[in-house]
Write a protein that holds these residues in place. Structure first.
Motif, PDB file in Angstrom:
ATOM      1  N   VAL A  12       0.836  -1.207   0.000  1.00 29.49           N
ATOM      2  CA  VAL A  12       0.000   0.000   0.000  1.00 29.49           C
ATOM      3  C   VAL A  12       0.868   1.254   0.000  1.00 29.49           C
ATOM      4  O   VAL A  12       0.612   2.201  -0.752  1.00 29.49           O
ATOM      5  CB  VAL A  12      -0.971  -0.015   1.204  1.00 29.49           C
ATOM      6  N   VAL A  13       1.896   1.272   0.837  1.00 22.55           N
ATOM      7  CA  VAL A  13       2.796   2.433   0.889  1.00 22.55           C
ATOM      8  C   VAL A  13       3.461   2.647  -0.470  1.00 22.55           C
ATOM      9  O   VAL A  13       3.538   3.779  -0.970  1.00 22.55           O
ATOM     10  CB  VAL A  13       3.852   2.250   2.010  1.00 22.55           C
ATOM     11  N   LEU A  14       3.930   1.575  -1.090  1.00 22.65           N
ATOM     12  CA  LEU A  14       4.556   1.705  -2.407  1.00 22.65           C
ATOM     13  C   LEU A  14       3.542   2.142  -3.463  1.00 22.65           C
ATOM     14  O   LEU A  14       3.866   2.938  -4.352  1.00 22.65           O
ATOM     15  CB  LEU A  14       5.212   0.383  -2.810  1.00 22.65           C
ATOM     16  N   GLY A  15       2.315   1.656  -3.367  1.00 26.79           N
ATOM     17  CA  GLY A  15       1.280   2.071  -4.308  1.00 26.79           C
ATOM     18  C   GLY A  15       0.946   3.543  -4.185  1.00 26.79           C
ATOM     19  O   GLY A  15       0.791   4.246  -5.189  1.00 26.79           O
ATOM     20  N   VAL A  16       0.848   4.036  -2.960  1.00 26.87           N
ATOM     21  CA  VAL A  16       0.582   5.462  -2.745  1.00 26.87           C
ATOM     22  C   VAL A  16       1.760   6.296  -3.242  1.00 26.87           C
ATOM     23  O   VAL A  16       1.579   7.341  -3.876  1.00 26.87           O
ATOM     24  CB  VAL A  16       0.283   5.739  -1.250  1.00 26.87           C
ATOM     25  N   THR A  23       6.344   6.801 -11.856  1.00 25.21           N
ATOM     26  CA  THR A  23       7.513   6.239 -12.524  1.00 25.21           C
ATOM     27  C   THR A  23       7.314   4.791 -12.955  1.00 25.21           C
ATOM     28  O   THR A  23       8.128   4.245 -13.668  1.00 25.21           O
ATOM     29  CB  THR A  23       8.737   6.278 -11.592  1.00 25.21           C
ATOM     30  N   ALA A  24       6.273   4.164 -12.496  1.00 27.33           N
ATOM     31  CA  ALA A  24       5.946   2.753 -12.739  1.00 27.33           C
ATOM     32  C   ALA A  24       6.863   1.804 -11.974  1.00 27.33           C
ATOM     33  O   ALA A  24       6.604   0.617 -11.943  1.00 27.33           O
ATOM     34  CB  ALA A  24       5.968   2.402 -14.228  1.00 27.33           C
ATOM     35  N   ALA A  25       7.890   2.314 -11.341  1.00 29.30           N
ATOM     36  CA  ALA A  25       8.800   1.444 -10.592  1.00 29.30           C
ATOM     37  C   ALA A  25       8.219   1.084  -9.227  1.00 29.30           C
ATOM     38  O   ALA A  25       8.200  -0.088  -8.836  1.00 29.30           O
ATOM     39  CB  ALA A  25      10.149   2.117 -10.428  1.00 29.30           C
ATOM     40  N   LEU A  26       7.738   2.076  -8.505  1.00 25.70           N
ATOM     41  CA  LEU A  26       7.222   1.815  -7.168  1.00 25.70           C
ATOM     42  C   LEU A  26       5.946   0.975  -7.217  1.00 25.70           C
ATOM     43  O   LEU A  26       5.700   0.152  -6.335  1.00 25.70           O
ATOM     44  CB  LEU A  26       6.979   3.125  -6.433  1.00 25.70           C
ATOM     45  N   GLY A  27       5.139   1.165  -8.228  1.00 22.96           N
ATOM     46  CA  GLY A  27       3.939   0.351  -8.383  1.00 22.96           C
ATOM     47  C   GLY A  27       4.283  -1.109  -8.621  1.00 22.96           C
ATOM     48  O   GLY A  27       3.612  -2.010  -8.099  1.00 22.96           O
ATOM     49  N   LEU A  28       5.313  -1.348  -9.406  1.00 26.35           N
ATOM     50  CA  LEU A  28       5.743  -2.725  -9.650  1.00 26.35           C
ATOM     51  C   LEU A  28       6.329  -3.353  -8.387  1.00 26.35           C
ATOM     52  O   LEU A  28       6.128  -4.545  -8.131  1.00 26.35           O
ATOM     53  CB  LEU A  28       6.756  -2.764 -10.795  1.00 26.35           C
ATOM     54  N   LEU A  29       7.041  -2.565  -7.604  1.00 24.28           N
ATOM     55  CA  LEU A  29       7.541  -3.073  -6.327  1.00 24.28           C
ATOM     56  C   LEU A  29       6.374  -3.371  -5.377  1.00 24.28           C
ATOM     57  O   LEU A  29       6.415  -4.338  -4.613  1.00 24.28           O
ATOM     58  CB  LEU A  29       8.508  -2.080  -5.693  1.00 24.28           C
ATOM     59  N   GLY A  30       5.341  -2.549  -5.443  1.00 26.68           N
ATOM     60  CA  GLY A  30       4.147  -2.817  -4.649  1.00 26.68           C
ATOM     61  C   GLY A  30       3.467  -4.111  -5.064  1.00 26.68           C
ATOM     62  O   GLY A  30       2.989  -4.879  -4.224  1.00 26.68           O
ATOM     63  N   ALA A  31       3.426  -4.373  -6.369  1.00 20.82           N
ATOM     64  CA  ALA A  31       2.856  -5.638  -6.857  1.00 20.82           C
ATOM     65  C   ALA A  31       3.694  -6.819  -6.381  1.00 20.82           C
ATOM     66  O   ALA A  31       3.148  -7.874  -6.006  1.00 20.82           O
ATOM     67  CB  ALA A  31       2.774  -5.611  -8.378  1.00 20.82           C
TER      68      ALA A  31
END
Length: 143
Positions: A12-16, A23-31
């Motif tokens: 959730v923190v990475l998604g926010v 950047t699409a990087a943090l969202g992928l790390l969140g996944a």
């Protein structure tokens, strides 16, 4: 606190954070953190959870992110018609004032006005087309 809850919180923190950075990087790390939360819920030990997170993160950043960024980039919109004339140079055919004048833009003759109404631009000068208003080019002299 269970390990899978920690992974969910991290996701959730990475998604926010991704919402603010785009950047699409943090969202992928969140996944990857969500995938790891699923493995933690299955009861895998922490070293295997870290391995799953590392492999999922690396795969996402190396494989998925370049594909996503390629699709996100849009080609520059091509301007055509009178919109394409803005920014082009023009040759003054007859003296330009704040009210009247003539220019040649790409071989076509246009009526013209000085963008700054106080200017008088002599015949033979080179000007830049600032905008097209109806059938009249608003121009400004080159320096």
């Amino acid at each position: 606190m269970d390990e899978w809850v920690i992974w969910i919180i991290l996701a959730v923190v990475l998604g926010v954070a991704e919402i603010f950075t785009l950047t699409a990087a943090l969202g992928l790390l969140g996944a990857a953190a969500l995938l790891t939360a699923a493995t933690a819920a299955l009861g895998l030990p922490v070293p295997l959870q870290l391995l799953v997170f590392s492999l999922a993160s690396a795969a996402a950043l190396i494989v998925i992110r370049p594909i996503a960024t390629r699709h996100i980039r849009q080609p520059q919109v091509r301007r055509f018609g009178i919109e394409a004339l803005a920014g082009k140079p023009a040759y003054v055919v007859s003296e330009i004032t704040g009210r009247e004048g003539r220019v040649r833009i790409d071989g076509e003759e246009w009526s013209a006005r000085a963008y700054d109404e106080t200017l008088v631009i002599p015949t033979g000068a080179t000007v830049d087309v600032i905008e097209i208003e109806g059938a009249t080019a608003l121009v400004y002299p080159r320096e």
